[in-house]
Design a protein around this motif. Structure first.
Motif, PDB file in Angstrom:
ATOM      1  N   ALA A 403       0.831  -1.204   0.000  1.00 35.36           N
ATOM      2  CA  ALA A 403       0.000   0.000   0.000  1.00 35.36           C
ATOM      3  C   ALA A 403       0.868   1.256   0.000  1.00 35.36           C
ATOM      4  N   PHE A 404       1.913   1.257   0.816  1.00 34.44           N
ATOM      5  CA  PHE A 404       2.819   2.412   0.838  1.00 34.44           C
ATOM      6  C   PHE A 404       3.484   2.599  -0.520  1.00 34.44           C
ATOM      7  N   LEU A 405       3.951   1.516  -1.120  1.00 38.13           N
ATOM      8  CA  LEU A 405       4.628   1.626  -2.408  1.00 38.13           C
ATOM      9  C   LEU A 405       3.712   2.180  -3.484  1.00 38.13           C
ATOM     10  N   VAL A 406       2.455   1.752  -3.497  1.00 34.88           N
ATOM     11  CA  VAL A 406       1.517   2.222  -4.525  1.00 34.88           C
ATOM     12  C   VAL A 406       1.232   3.712  -4.362  1.00 34.88           C
ATOM     13  N   VAL A 407       0.955   4.156  -3.146  1.00 32.78           N
ATOM     14  CA  VAL A 407       0.644   5.575  -2.934  1.00 32.78           C
ATOM     15  C   VAL A 407       1.881   6.430  -3.197  1.00 32.78           C
ATOM     16  N   ALA A 408       3.052   5.961  -2.778  1.00 30.69           N
ATOM     17  CA  ALA A 408       4.281   6.709  -3.059  1.00 30.69           C
ATOM     18  C   ALA A 408       4.521   6.803  -4.559  1.00 30.69           C
ATOM     19  N   ALA A 409       4.289   5.714  -5.286  1.00 27.12           N
ATOM     20  CA  ALA A 409       4.460   5.737  -6.738  1.00 27.12           C
ATOM     21  C   ALA A 409       3.485   6.717  -7.384  1.00 27.12           C
ATOM     22  N   PHE A 410       2.271   6.774  -6.883  1.00 24.65           N
ATOM     23  CA  PHE A 410       1.293   7.718  -7.413  1.00 24.65           C
ATOM     24  C   PHE A 410       1.770   9.157  -7.239  1.00 24.65           C
ATOM     25  N   LEU A 411       2.285   9.480  -6.062  1.00 22.06           N
ATOM     26  CA  LEU A 411       2.728  10.847  -5.810  1.00 22.06           C
ATOM     27  C   LEU A 411       3.965  11.190  -6.643  1.00 22.06           C
ATOM     28  N   LEU A 412       4.885  10.250  -6.773  1.00 21.87           N
ATOM     29  CA  LEU A 412       6.124  10.528  -7.487  1.00 21.87           C
ATOM     30  C   LEU A 412       5.915  10.683  -8.989  1.00 21.87           C
ATOM     31  N   ILE A 423       0.859  13.911   3.700  1.00 24.89           N
ATOM     32  CA  ILE A 423       0.283  13.347   4.918  1.00 24.89           C
ATOM     33  C   ILE A 423      -0.421  12.023   4.631  1.00 24.89           C
ATOM     34  N   TRP A 424      -0.748  11.747   3.359  1.00 24.00           N
ATOM     35  CA  TRP A 424      -1.311  10.446   2.989  1.00 24.00           C
ATOM     36  C   TRP A 424      -0.345   9.317   3.369  1.00 24.00           C
ATOM     37  N   LEU A 425       0.948   9.598   3.212  1.00 23.28           N
ATOM     38  CA  LEU A 425       1.947   8.554   3.388  1.00 23.28           C
ATOM     39  C   LEU A 425       2.228   8.230   4.858  1.00 23.28           C
ATOM     40  N   VAL A 426       1.898   9.147   5.756  1.00 20.88           N
ATOM     41  CA  VAL A 426       2.334   8.992   7.153  1.00 20.88           C
ATOM     42  C   VAL A 426       1.806   7.704   7.793  1.00 20.88           C
ATOM     43  N   PRO A 427       0.481   7.445   7.828  1.00 16.42           N
ATOM     44  CA  PRO A 427       0.029   6.192   8.457  1.00 16.42           C
ATOM     45  C   PRO A 427       0.543   4.950   7.735  1.00 16.42           C
ATOM     46  N   LEU A 428       0.627   5.007   6.409  1.00 11.32           N
ATOM     47  CA  LEU A 428       1.092   3.844   5.650  1.00 11.32           C
ATOM     48  C   LEU A 428       2.572   3.588   5.908  1.00 11.32           C
ATOM     49  N   ALA A 429       3.378   4.651   5.976  1.00 12.94           N
ATOM     50  CA  ALA A 429       4.809   4.483   6.227  1.00 12.94           C
ATOM     51  C   ALA A 429       5.057   3.902   7.610  1.00 12.94           C
ATOM     52  N   VAL A 430       4.278   4.326   8.593  1.00 11.27           N
ATOM     53  CA  VAL A 430       4.451   3.820   9.958  1.00 11.27           C
ATOM     54  C   VAL A 430       4.138   2.329  10.019  1.00 11.27           C
ATOM     55  N   LEU A 431       3.122   1.885   9.294  1.00  8.52           N
ATOM     56  CA  LEU A 431       2.786   0.459   9.283  1.00  8.52           C
ATOM     57  C   LEU A 431       3.753  -0.345   8.428  1.00  8.52           C
ATOM     58  N   ALA A 432       4.284   0.268   7.370  1.00  9.79           N
ATOM     59  CA  ALA A 432       5.156  -0.466   6.448  1.00  9.79           C
ATOM     60  C   ALA A 432       6.594  -0.522   6.919  1.00  9.79           C
ATOM     61  N   LEU A 433       7.084   0.552   7.528  1.00  8.39           N
ATOM     62  CA  LEU A 433       8.505   0.658   7.868  1.00  8.39           C
ATOM     63  C   LEU A 433       8.648   1.384   9.208  1.00  8.39           C
ATOM     64  N   VAL A 481      11.570  10.043  -0.163  1.00  8.92           N
ATOM     65  CA  VAL A 481      10.478   9.095  -0.377  1.00  8.92           C
ATOM     66  C   VAL A 481      10.971   7.882  -1.163  1.00  8.92           C
ATOM     67  N   ILE A 482      11.811   8.118  -2.165  1.00  8.48           N
ATOM     68  CA  ILE A 482      12.372   6.997  -2.935  1.00  8.48           C
ATOM     69  C   ILE A 482      13.211   6.107  -2.027  1.00  8.48           C
ATOM     70  N   ALA A 483      13.973   6.708  -1.126  1.00 10.66           N
ATOM     71  CA  ALA A 483      14.773   5.915  -0.192  1.00 10.66           C
ATOM     72  C   ALA A 483      13.879   5.046   0.692  1.00 10.66           C
ATOM     73  N   LEU A 484      12.753   5.577   1.138  1.00  9.22           N
ATOM     74  CA  LEU A 484      11.812   4.764   1.920  1.00  9.22           C
ATOM     75  C   LEU A 484      11.301   3.588   1.089  1.00  9.22           C
ATOM     76  N   CYS A 485      10.989   3.845  -0.180  1.00 13.85           N
ATOM     77  CA  CYS A 485      10.516   2.768  -1.050  1.00 13.85           C
ATOM     78  C   CYS A 485      11.577   1.682  -1.192  1.00 13.85           C
ATOM     79  N   VAL A 486      12.836   2.091  -1.354  1.00 14.07           N
ATOM     80  CA  VAL A 486      13.927   1.119  -1.479  1.00 14.07           C
ATOM     81  C   VAL A 486      14.031   0.271  -0.220  1.00 14.07           C
ATOM     82  N   LEU A 487      13.914   0.899   0.945  1.00  9.62           N
ATOM     83  CA  LEU A 487      13.996   0.151   2.199  1.00  9.62           C
ATOM     84  C   LEU A 487      12.831  -0.817   2.337  1.00  9.62           C
ATOM     85  N   VAL A 488      11.639  -0.392   1.939  1.00 11.23           N
ATOM     86  CA  VAL A 488      10.479  -1.284   2.012  1.00 11.23           C
ATOM     87  C   VAL A 488      10.683  -2.488   1.089  1.00 11.23           C
TER      88      VAL A 488
END
Length: 537
Positions: A403-412, A423-433, A481-488
């Motif tokens: 879910a985090f990867l999809v929303v991040a990809a949409f924004l990027l 702020i869309w990414l905040v709850p998803l990032a906390v659950l994902a990473l 944000v890309i770095a977060l995606c790489v870590l996920v």
């Protein structure tokens, strides 16, 4: 004690200063950040240090983790309100008429700008008319254009209801009724958005399971202080978080309804249906029902969520579309005609290179057709890659990760990245990473982009900043944000590094997918089967 020393074989009896409680149960499986996270351990030193080895967990009567998280959230929402309060200050003009103090670019100098305030007049809410029925004419490049409310239905109706409350408050004897109507409106909107954010934190905390304290990163996010009241996005985060919680509780119909309603407020909650479908496709077995299968079949659950989301979205949109088709279509029309947003990667390239874009120089009313096509294709390509990861990784990814990867990809890849979208990414990032130092670093970078943005809008003629100062910080935000995606993605392929999956956990937010083994005989074609991990020598 002297007698005990003289007779070492005599046991020493220690008595409790008070009778022990009848129930000595402890929530020992709950994650204890003060013992598992170095940052939290350091922050705990002023209040007594980490929790003890033999502490009884989960027995506090009032200050439960949820209440502490909500208290944190209220505090940071208050900071967010004070950050915007400079833009609702009043002063009389030269003729003595009271108005907002937005003189000399105050909204940018004080960095208090909020869409809520100017939209009250720009969307003609101050006239009390129904948003999608009301129309007006604006001139762009000297050409007249009929305009309507530009927001999706749930967001538009929320503004309409808030306007009604503000007008009723204005004519009442209640405290604050002497303020400007737009000031009352802003405060009414802020109260509703605050409640939506509290729902977001409540749902995220429950979705985190034994790691409930991870939700503190949501409550204490710097992005909340800056963007909680910049626009109406907290409505969508509440629906999205509620939908994920319903899915976790194996209620796919409710999850779909909440995500569908969220999609009627902002688009992104509907994007979460994609990861649900991918993971359910992977979990489905070939052939007839397996008698050993317990619970709801994954594809049936995904189908129920998608169908209920579509019904909920249609139930909200269909009446407005039928009664006021032009007003309802305005949101879609503006998004198709909108040019690259200042925060988008396309504008960043233009800023540094002078590139005129895929469509060349356009007038304000010309749609960027090629830009729309490219951004859509890039997003679809990113979704294809994320789907490939979800289907072929050796171990099924967690729902929050995809879910985090999809929303991040949409924004990027999107041509629009309004600052509050982060702020869309905040709850998803906390659950994902849930790595506190990493997430706080990203949130701080993202929140600080607001400063050069405001001074860029002020303009160099008014001692503002050149565009490249702003777009340079946008590059830093995108790289974070890309770095977060790489870590996920790294943790998807190396699940042993995923802190959520320690102690034998699988996917706390997976719902019907949690602890379900990958089928030995998937129904998908063999080239989409999970790749088996390399044998350990």
């Amino acid at each position: 004690m002297e007698e005990a020393r003289a007779q070492p074989d005599t046991p020493v009896v220690y008595e409790s200063p008070a009778p022990p409680a009848a129930d000595l149960q402890s929530v020992d499986d709950r994650d204890k950040p003060s013992r598992t996270d170095t940052l939290t351990a350091q922050l705990c030193d002023p209040i007594g240090g980490p929790v003890g080895d033999h502490a009884v967990i989960g027995r506090v009567r009032f200050w439960t983790p949820m209440r502490v998280l909500l208290a944190f959230a209220v505090l940071f929402l208050a900071f967010g309100w004070f950050g915007k309060a400079g833009c609702i200050q009043q002063r009389p003009d030269a003729s003595g008429v009271m108005g907002l103090d937005w003189n000399n670019g105050r909204q940018y100098l004080a960095m208090c700008y909020s869409d809520t305030v100017p939209l009250y007049g720009a969307e003609h809410l101050n006239e009390g008319a129904f948003p999608y029925k009301k129309q007006w004419v604006e001139f762009s490049d000297g050409k007249p254009q009929v305009r309507y409310m530009e927001y999706p239905v749930v967001s538009g109706l929320y503004q309409y209801i808030s306007m009604g409350i503000a007008k009723a408050w204005k004519v009442s004897p209640l405290p604050g009724s002497s303020a400007l109507e737009v000031v009352i409106y802003f405060n009414v909107v802020a109260i509703g958005l605050s409640l939506a954010w509290l729902v977001t934190i409540w749902a995220t905390a429950l979705s985190a399971g034994r790691r409930i304290w991870d939700a503190a990163l949501v409550a204490l996010s710097p992005l909340v202080v800056v963007h909680a009241f910049t626009n109406f996005d907290l409505l969508a985060t509440a629906f999205a978080a509620g939908g994920l919680l319903a899915w976790r509780r194996r209620q796919p119909v409710l999850a779909g309804i909440l995500l569908g309603l969220g999609g009627a407020a902002k688009l992104y909650p509907l994007l979460l249906l994609g990861p649900i479908l991918i993971l359910c496709l992977r979990a489905e077995r070939r052939g007839e029902d397996d008698p050993s299968w317990a619970g709801l079949r994954p594809l049936r659950a995904a189908g129920a969520a998608i169908a209920s989301a579509a019904i909920a979205w249609l139930a909200v949109n269909a009446p407005i579309a039928a009664l006021y088709p032009n007003g309802w279509w305005e949101f879609f029309r503006l998004n198709s005609e909108r040019h690259a947003d200042p925060d988008s990667i396309y504008n960043v390239i233009t800023s540094f290179t002078g590139w005129t874009g895929f469509d060349g120089v356009l007038t304000a009313q010309e749609a960027p057709t090629w830009l729309n096509t490219v951004s859509l294709l890039l997003f679809l390509a990113a979704c294809t890659g994320i789907g490939w990861i979800g289907l072929t990784a050796a171990r099924r990814p967690r729902l929050a990760q995809l879910a985090f990867l999809v929303v991040a990809a949409f924004l990027l890849t999107n041509k629009v990245w309004s600052p509050q979208y982060s702020i869309w990414l905040v709850p998803l990032a906390v659950l994902a990473l849930p790595h506190r130092r990493i997430l706080l670093a990203w949130m701080t970078i993202d929140a600080l982009v607001w400063v050069p943005r405001m001074y860029y809008y002020l303009g160099p003629d008014h001692k503002g900043l050149p565009e490249q100062w702003f777009t340079g910080t946008v590059v830093l935000r995108d790289l974070a944000v890309i770095a977060l995606c790489v870590l996920v993605i790294r943790q998807i392929y190396r699940p042993g590094e995923d802190v959520v999956r320690r102690d034998g956990a699988d996917d706390p937010g997976g719902g019907v997918l949690d602890r379900v083994p990958d089928p030995h005989d998937p129904w998908l074609p063999s080239w989409l089967w999970p790749r088996q991990p390399e044998p350990v020598p």
